[in-house]
Design an enzyme around this catalytic site. Structure first.
Site, PDB file in Angstrom:
ATOM      1  N   THR A  25       0.996  -1.068   0.096  1.00 45.31           N
ATOM      2  CA  THR A  25      -0.025  -0.172  -0.053  1.00 45.31           C
ATOM      3  C   THR A  25       0.910   1.154   0.065  1.00 45.31           C
ATOM      4  O   THR A  25       2.019   1.192   0.485  1.00 45.31           O
ATOM      5  CB  THR A  25      -0.990   0.226   1.079  1.00 45.31           C
ATOM      6  OG1 THR A  25      -1.838  -1.246   1.104  1.00 45.31           O
ATOM      7  CG2 THR A  25      -1.542   1.353   1.473  1.00 45.31           C
ATOM      8  N   GLY A  26       0.292   2.437  -0.763  1.00 44.43           N
ATOM      9  CA  GLY A  26       1.080   3.565  -0.544  1.00 44.43           C
ATOM     10  C   GLY A  26       1.679   3.986  -2.250  1.00 44.43           C
ATOM     11  O   GLY A  26       1.297   3.176  -3.188  1.00 44.43           O
ATOM     12  N   ASP A  81       6.271  -4.289  -0.826  1.00 42.10           N
ATOM     13  CA  ASP A  81       5.489  -2.808  -0.144  1.00 42.10           C
ATOM     14  C   ASP A  81       6.520  -1.886   0.014  1.00 42.10           C
ATOM     15  O   ASP A  81       7.597  -2.061  -0.125  1.00 42.10           O
ATOM     16  CB  ASP A  81       4.989  -3.530   1.133  1.00 42.10           C
ATOM     17  CG  ASP A  81       3.928  -2.683   1.694  1.00 42.10           C
ATOM     18  OD1 ASP A  81       3.550  -1.858   1.201  1.00 42.10           O
ATOM     19  OD2 ASP A  81       3.332  -3.285   2.817  1.00 42.10           O
ATOM     20  N   GLY A  82       5.946  -0.742   0.423  1.00 42.43           N
ATOM     21  CA  GLY A  82       6.704   0.695   0.662  1.00 42.43           C
ATOM     22  C   GLY A  82       7.460   0.597   2.308  1.00 42.43           C
ATOM     23  O   GLY A  82       6.836  -0.268   3.015  1.00 42.43           O
ATOM     24  N   GLU A 103      -0.527  -4.977   6.358  1.00 38.60           N
ATOM     25  CA  GLU A 103       0.655  -5.067   5.754  1.00 38.60           C
ATOM     26  C   GLU A 103       1.348  -6.074   6.548  1.00 38.60           C
ATOM     27  O   GLU A 103       2.085  -7.035   6.055  1.00 38.60           O
ATOM     28  CB  GLU A 103       1.443  -3.698   5.663  1.00 38.60           C
ATOM     29  CG  GLU A 103       0.984  -2.966   4.726  1.00 38.60           C
ATOM     30  CD  GLU A 103       1.283  -1.454   4.439  1.00 38.60           C
ATOM     31  OE1 GLU A 103       1.294  -0.788   3.661  1.00 38.60           O
ATOM     32  OE2 GLU A 103       1.793  -0.995   5.806  1.00 38.60           O
TER      33      GLU A 103
HETATM   34  C1  5RP Z   1       1.086   2.145   4.329  1.00 38.46           C
HETATM   35  C2  5RP Z   1       2.874   2.018   4.485  1.00 38.46           C
HETATM   36  C3  5RP Z   1       3.206   2.537   3.189  1.00 38.46           C
HETATM   37  O1  5RP Z   1       4.031   1.545   2.555  1.00 38.46           O
HETATM   38  C4  5RP Z   1       4.265   3.458   3.721  1.00 38.46           C
HETATM   39  O2  5RP Z   1       3.565   4.659   4.208  1.00 38.46           O
HETATM   40  C5  5RP Z   1       5.038   4.194   2.394  1.00 38.46           C
HETATM   41  O3  5RP Z   1       4.229   4.728   1.547  1.00 38.46           O
HETATM   42  P1  5RP Z   1       4.749   5.613   0.478  1.00 38.46           P
HETATM   43  O4  5RP Z   1       5.383   4.431  -0.568  1.00 38.46           O
HETATM   44  O5  5RP Z   1       3.485   6.388  -0.105  1.00 38.46           O
HETATM   45  O6  5RP Z   1       5.846   6.793   1.153  1.00 38.46           O
HETATM   46  O7  5RP Z   1       3.412   1.506   5.572  1.00 38.46           O
HETATM   47  O8  5RP Z   1       0.521   1.876   5.496  1.00 38.46           O
END
Ligand code: 5RP
Length: 227
Positions: A25-26, A81-82, A103
């Site tokens: 997500t993100g 994931d991010g 996550e």
């Molecule tokens: C969401 C997360 C995302 O992976 C994290 O916030 C990074 O987001 P982005 O890639 O938009 O900087 O943990 O719950």
């Protein structure tokens, strides 16, 4: 150079036909989902996918990725994931998007957790980013005060319209400003001991590789040698 995009696209190269894949997500995971969708269309890539948030579910479906119910899969081959912050040991802070619980469940059941990030996310020590903690709405003020006893300033997250942010699981997110977190393992244990805390955003010994996009167009691949 779009650091998030190049990092995400590099990680997607690890996906092989037939794999079971977790979708993060993100805004960085976004590029991974879009690229997976392209591979599904262009190469006929066949995967079984699950998503870590309602937003990623929607995005996946919009990009032609079919989702598989969780109960049909025992484990995942990998999740992409991010992260909000990561250090050289691939310890992470996650939950900036409020999806940390789903996550973490998904990461735990994945053979590999691949983190995708721009270079600004790589830090010498965790903690400049407030640590997201998912808490039960019941008696949330008590839970916040227990969090603050651990040495942070804890605030309930609000959405863009100023209302309390509600996670996909119907809970609140407390953003906890600890400053530099010297002992993340210890803090993780302390957070788990607070009733009302559902999950917290420290991901320790979970990430296997991190793909860091750089401004010159290169992507550094960091391995977790400790795990
Ligand atoms: C969401 C997360 C995302 O992976 C994290 O916030 C990074 O987001 P982005 O890639 O938009 O900087 O943990 O719950």
């Amino acid at each position: 150079m779009n650091q998030k995009k190049i990092a995400a696209e590099k990680a997607v190269e690890y996906i092989q036909d037939g794999m079971k894949v977790g979708l993060g997500t993100g805004s960085t995971a976004y590029y991974a989902i879009v690229r997976i969708g392209e591979r599904v269309k262009q190469e006929g890539l066949r995967i079984q996918a699950v998503a870590t948030s309602k937003a990623s579910e929607k995005l996946a479906l919009e990009h032609g990725i079919t989702l598989t119910p969780f109960e049909r899969l025992d484990r995942l081959d990998l999740t992409i994931d991010g992260a909000d912050e990561l250090d050289s040991q691939l310890r992470l802070i996650k939950g900036g998007g409020g999806a940390l619980l789903r996550e973490k469940i998904t990461a735990f059941h994945s053979d590999l957790l691949l983190i995708v990030a721009d270079e600004g996310k790589l830090v010498p020590s965790l903690g400049a980013f407030p640590l997201p903690v998912e808490i039960i709405p019941f008696a949330s003020e008590w839970t916040l005060s227990a969090l603050e006893k651990l040495g942070c300033r804890a605030e309930l997250r609000k959405d863009e319209s100023g209302h309390l942010f509600i996670s996909d699981n119907g809970n609140y997110i407390a953003d906890c400003k600890f400053g530099i977190i010297e002992f993340p393992e210890q803090l993780q244990k302390q957070l788990k001991g607070i009733p009302g805390v559902v999950e917290q955003g420290l991901f320790i010994e979970m990430a296997d590789k991190a793909f860091i996009g750089r401004d010159d167009g290169s992507v550094d691949v960091l391995d977790n040698n400790i795990k």
